[in-house]
Design a protein around this motif. Structure first.
Motif, mmCIF file in Angstrom:
data_model
loop_
_atom_site.group_PDB
_atom_site.id
_atom_site.type_symbol
_atom_site.label_atom_id
_atom_site.label_comp_id
_atom_site.label_asym_id
_atom_site.label_seq_id
_atom_site.Cartn_x
_atom_site.Cartn_y
_atom_site.Cartn_z
ATOM 1 N N ARG A 164 -10.807 10.388 -21.225
ATOM 2 C CA ARG A 164 -9.356 10.200 -21.301
ATOM 3 C C ARG A 164 -8.936 8.972 -20.510
ATOM 4 N NH1 ARG A 164 -7.104 16.400 -20.310
ATOM 5 N NH2 ARG A 164 -7.864 17.276 -22.284
ATOM 6 N N ASP A 165 -8.033 8.224 -21.081
ATOM 7 C CA ASP A 165 -7.494 7.045 -20.402
ATOM 8 C C ASP A 165 -6.368 7.496 -19.472
ATOM 9 O OD1 ASP A 165 -6.509 4.642 -19.556
ATOM 10 O OD2 ASP A 165 -6.041 3.857 -21.544
ATOM 11 N N ILE A 166 -6.583 7.377 -18.162
ATOM 12 C CA ILE A 166 -5.563 7.804 -17.195
ATOM 13 C C ILE A 166 -5.001 6.603 -16.433
ATOM 14 C CG2 ILE A 166 -6.523 10.119 -16.941
ATOM 15 C CD1 ILE A 166 -7.809 9.188 -14.310
ATOM 16 N N THR A 167 -5.193 5.420 -16.991
ATOM 17 C CA THR A 167 -4.745 4.194 -16.322
ATOM 18 C C THR A 167 -3.253 4.229 -16.020
ATOM 19 O OG1 THR A 167 -6.436 2.985 -17.570
ATOM 20 C CG2 THR A 167 -4.770 1.680 -16.422
ATOM 21 N N GLN A 168 -2.444 4.477 -17.044
ATOM 22 C CA GLN A 168 -0.996 4.465 -16.862
ATOM 23 C C GLN A 168 -0.525 5.641 -16.015
ATOM 24 O OE1 GLN A 168 0.807 1.871 -17.686
ATOM 25 N NE2 GLN A 168 -1.072 0.952 -18.502
ATOM 26 N N ALA A 169 -1.176 6.788 -16.174
ATOM 27 C CA ALA A 169 -0.800 7.967 -15.388
ATOM 28 C C ALA A 169 -1.008 7.706 -13.898
ATOM 29 C CB ALA A 169 -1.615 9.173 -15.831
ATOM 30 N N LYS A 170 -2.124 7.052 -13.553
ATOM 31 C CA LYS A 170 -2.401 6.749 -12.148
ATOM 32 C C LYS A 170 -1.425 5.710 -11.602
ATOM 33 C CE LYS A 170 -5.695 9.407 -10.772
ATOM 34 N NZ LYS A 170 -5.496 10.313 -9.612
ATOM 35 N N LYS A 171 -1.059 4.748 -12.443
ATOM 36 C CA LYS A 171 -0.078 3.748 -12.015
ATOM 37 C C LYS A 171 1.265 4.408 -11.743
ATOM 38 C CE LYS A 171 -1.977 -0.391 -14.257
ATOM 39 N NZ LYS A 171 -1.741 -1.433 -15.298
ATOM 40 N N ALA A 172 1.669 5.318 -12.645
ATOM 41 C CA ALA A 172 2.940 6.026 -12.473
ATOM 42 C C ALA A 172 2.900 6.901 -11.221
ATOM 43 C CB ALA A 172 3.229 6.879 -13.704
ATOM 44 N N GLU A 173 1.752 7.536 -10.983
ATOM 45 C CA GLU A 173 1.597 8.380 -9.795
ATOM 46 C C GLU A 173 1.728 7.551 -8.520
ATOM 47 O OE1 GLU A 173 -2.097 10.680 -7.695
ATOM 48 O OE2 GLU A 173 -1.822 11.034 -9.844
ATOM 49 N N LYS A 174 1.110 6.382 -8.530
ATOM 50 C CA LYS A 174 1.187 5.501 -7.357
ATOM 51 C C LYS A 174 2.617 5.016 -7.135
ATOM 52 C CE LYS A 174 -0.849 1.381 -5.242
ATOM 53 N NZ LYS A 174 0.452 0.870 -4.769
ATOM 54 N N GLN A 175 3.305 4.675 -8.230
ATOM 55 C CA GLN A 175 4.687 4.219 -8.118
ATOM 56 C C GLN A 175 5.575 5.327 -7.550
ATOM 57 O OE1 GLN A 175 5.589 2.940 -12.104
ATOM 58 N NE2 GLN A 175 4.606 0.941 -11.846
ATOM 59 N N LEU A 176 5.318 6.569 -7.980
ATOM 60 C CA LEU A 176 6.093 7.700 -7.480
ATOM 61 C C LEU A 176 5.850 7.903 -5.985
ATOM 62 C CD1 LEU A 176 7.943 10.112 -7.957
ATOM 63 C CD2 LEU A 176 5.921 11.448 -8.600
ATOM 64 N N ILE A 177 4.582 7.822 -5.577
ATOM 65 C CA ILE A 177 4.249 7.980 -4.155
ATOM 66 C C ILE A 177 4.889 6.880 -3.325
ATOM 67 C CG2 ILE A 177 2.358 7.890 -2.486
ATOM 68 C CD1 ILE A 177 0.602 9.254 -4.589
ATOM 69 N N ASP A 178 4.828 5.647 -3.833
ATOM 70 C CA ASP A 178 5.446 4.523 -3.118
ATOM 71 C C ASP A 178 6.951 4.725 -2.992
ATOM 72 O OD1 ASP A 178 2.992 3.325 -2.882
ATOM 73 O OD2 ASP A 178 3.276 1.947 -4.564
ATOM 74 N N SER A 179 7.563 5.221 -4.073
ATOM 75 C CA SER A 179 9.005 5.460 -4.063
ATOM 76 C C SER A 179 9.367 6.552 -3.057
ATOM 77 C CB SER A 179 9.467 5.862 -5.468
ATOM 78 O OG SER A 179 10.844 6.160 -5.482
ATOM 79 N N GLU A 180 8.557 7.621 -3.035
ATOM 80 C CA GLU A 180 8.808 8.712 -2.088
ATOM 81 C C GLU A 180 8.640 8.239 -0.649
ATOM 82 O OE1 GLU A 180 6.090 11.705 -3.342
ATOM 83 O OE2 GLU A 180 7.463 12.560 -4.832
ATOM 84 N N ASN A 181 7.654 7.386 -0.436
ATOM 85 C CA ASN A 181 7.437 6.860 0.919
ATOM 86 C C ASN A 181 8.613 6.000 1.375
ATOM 87 O OD1 ASN A 181 4.961 8.114 1.178
ATOM 88 N ND2 ASN A 181 3.793 6.341 0.466
ATOM 89 N N ARG A 182 9.138 5.195 0.451
ATOM 90 C CA ARG A 182 10.302 4.362 0.801
ATOM 91 C C ARG A 182 11.510 5.233 1.112
ATOM 92 N NH1 ARG A 182 8.189 1.074 -3.396
ATOM 93 N NH2 ARG A 182 9.623 1.992 -4.915
ATOM 94 N N LEU A 183 11.701 6.285 0.292
ATOM 95 C CA LEU A 183 12.824 7.197 0.513
ATOM 96 C C LEU A 183 12.677 7.906 1.860
ATOM 97 C CD1 LEU A 183 15.359 8.648 -0.476
ATOM 98 C CD2 LEU A 183 13.876 10.309 -1.636
ATOM 99 N N SER A 184 11.454 8.326 2.169
ATOM 100 C CA SER A 184 11.206 9.008 3.444
ATOM 101 C C SER A 184 11.526 8.099 4.617
ATOM 102 C CB SER A 184 9.738 9.455 3.521
ATOM 103 O OG SER A 184 9.454 10.411 2.528
ATOM 104 N N THR A 185 11.133 6.842 4.503
ATOM 105 C CA THR A 185 11.397 5.876 5.576
ATOM 106 C C THR A 185 12.895 5.697 5.794
ATOM 107 O OG1 THR A 185 9.341 4.695 5.097
ATOM 108 C CG2 THR A 185 11.019 3.503 6.344
#
Length: 239
Positions: free
Chosen positions: A164-185
């Protein structure tokens, strides 16, 4: 020419003939070994082809119904069969291309693949394996693999896998984590008291200002996961 020189030349000639005979025997032996190895290899491929042909109707049903990429390869990594989703995912022009899948492995992943392939052979299966590959179209992708060994009369003859190609899913997951980290900060540094809770009223995040406002004698990190039901009555007793 003296008799002594003649004797020396005759002995040298005899040694050369002896060495040549030994070399010929070695070559004959190696040729026989090579022939036998080639015969066994041809037999193995014939048996494998026969196995695949015997189960072709079953495999055809699998190929037609599986949405994900499905690949069968020999134990050296050479593709034997693949469905249309695999052709598209791996960047091939058609399903009959001769190719060794190990050549698609990203150079940084070679050691992991070698170790995992050994695990597959020893244990008969490999699950939830993520690996970076470079397709035939030179596209780098992150794929998720579940694979198993195909046996014939108890002997491993090939391997099959769902890719299975999970390239885009992993990119979206990373973007979500980055967004959550910015919000937390942002929340942690606000000059207003903030508390976030999930649907079960468990604390997800709060800040120092919130603890100060309600005189809660613990750090924001210690509050994470706490049940904040009836917090208005119990906030001073949270530990």
């Amino acid at each position: 020419m003296s008799q002594n020189k003649i004797d020396i030349l005759q002995r040298a000639l005899a040694r050369e003939k002896s060495a040549r005979k030994q070399a010929e025997k070695i070559l004959e032996s190696k040729a026989a070994e090579l022939y036998e190895a080639n015969r066994k290899l041809e037999k193995s491929y014939t048996e494998l082809e026969d196995l695949l042909n015997r189960t072709d109707s079953q495999l055809q049903g699998v190929f037609e119904n599986i949405v994900d990429a499905y690949v069968i390869m020999d134990l050296m990594g050479n593709i034997l069969k693949m469905n249309e989703p695999a052709v598209n995912l791996l960047g091939f022009k058609h399903s009959k291309e001769d190719f060794n899948l190990l050549e698609m492995v990203d150079p940084s992943e070679v050691n992991r693949v070698t170790s995992s392939f050994k695990t597959l052979l020893e244990e008969g299966s490999l699950t939830d394996f993520n690996i970076k590959i470079i397709t035939r179209k030179q596209e780098q992708k992150l794929v998720h693999i579940n694979a198993s060994i195909i046996y014939d009369k108890g002997q491993p003859v090939a391997a099959q896998g769902i890719v299975r190609d999970i390239t885009q899913a992993k990119k979206a997951e990373k973007q979500l984590i980055d967004s959550e980290n910015r919000l937390s900060t942002i929340i942690l540094n606000l000059d207003s008291g903030v508390l976030l809770e999930d649907e079960n009223r468990k604390i997800i995040l709060t800040n120092r200002k919130f603890c100060d406002l309600f005189k809660i004698p613990v750090s924001p990190a210690q509050l994470k996961g706490q049940d904040c039901s009836n917090a208005a009555q119990k906030n001073k007793n949270i530990v």
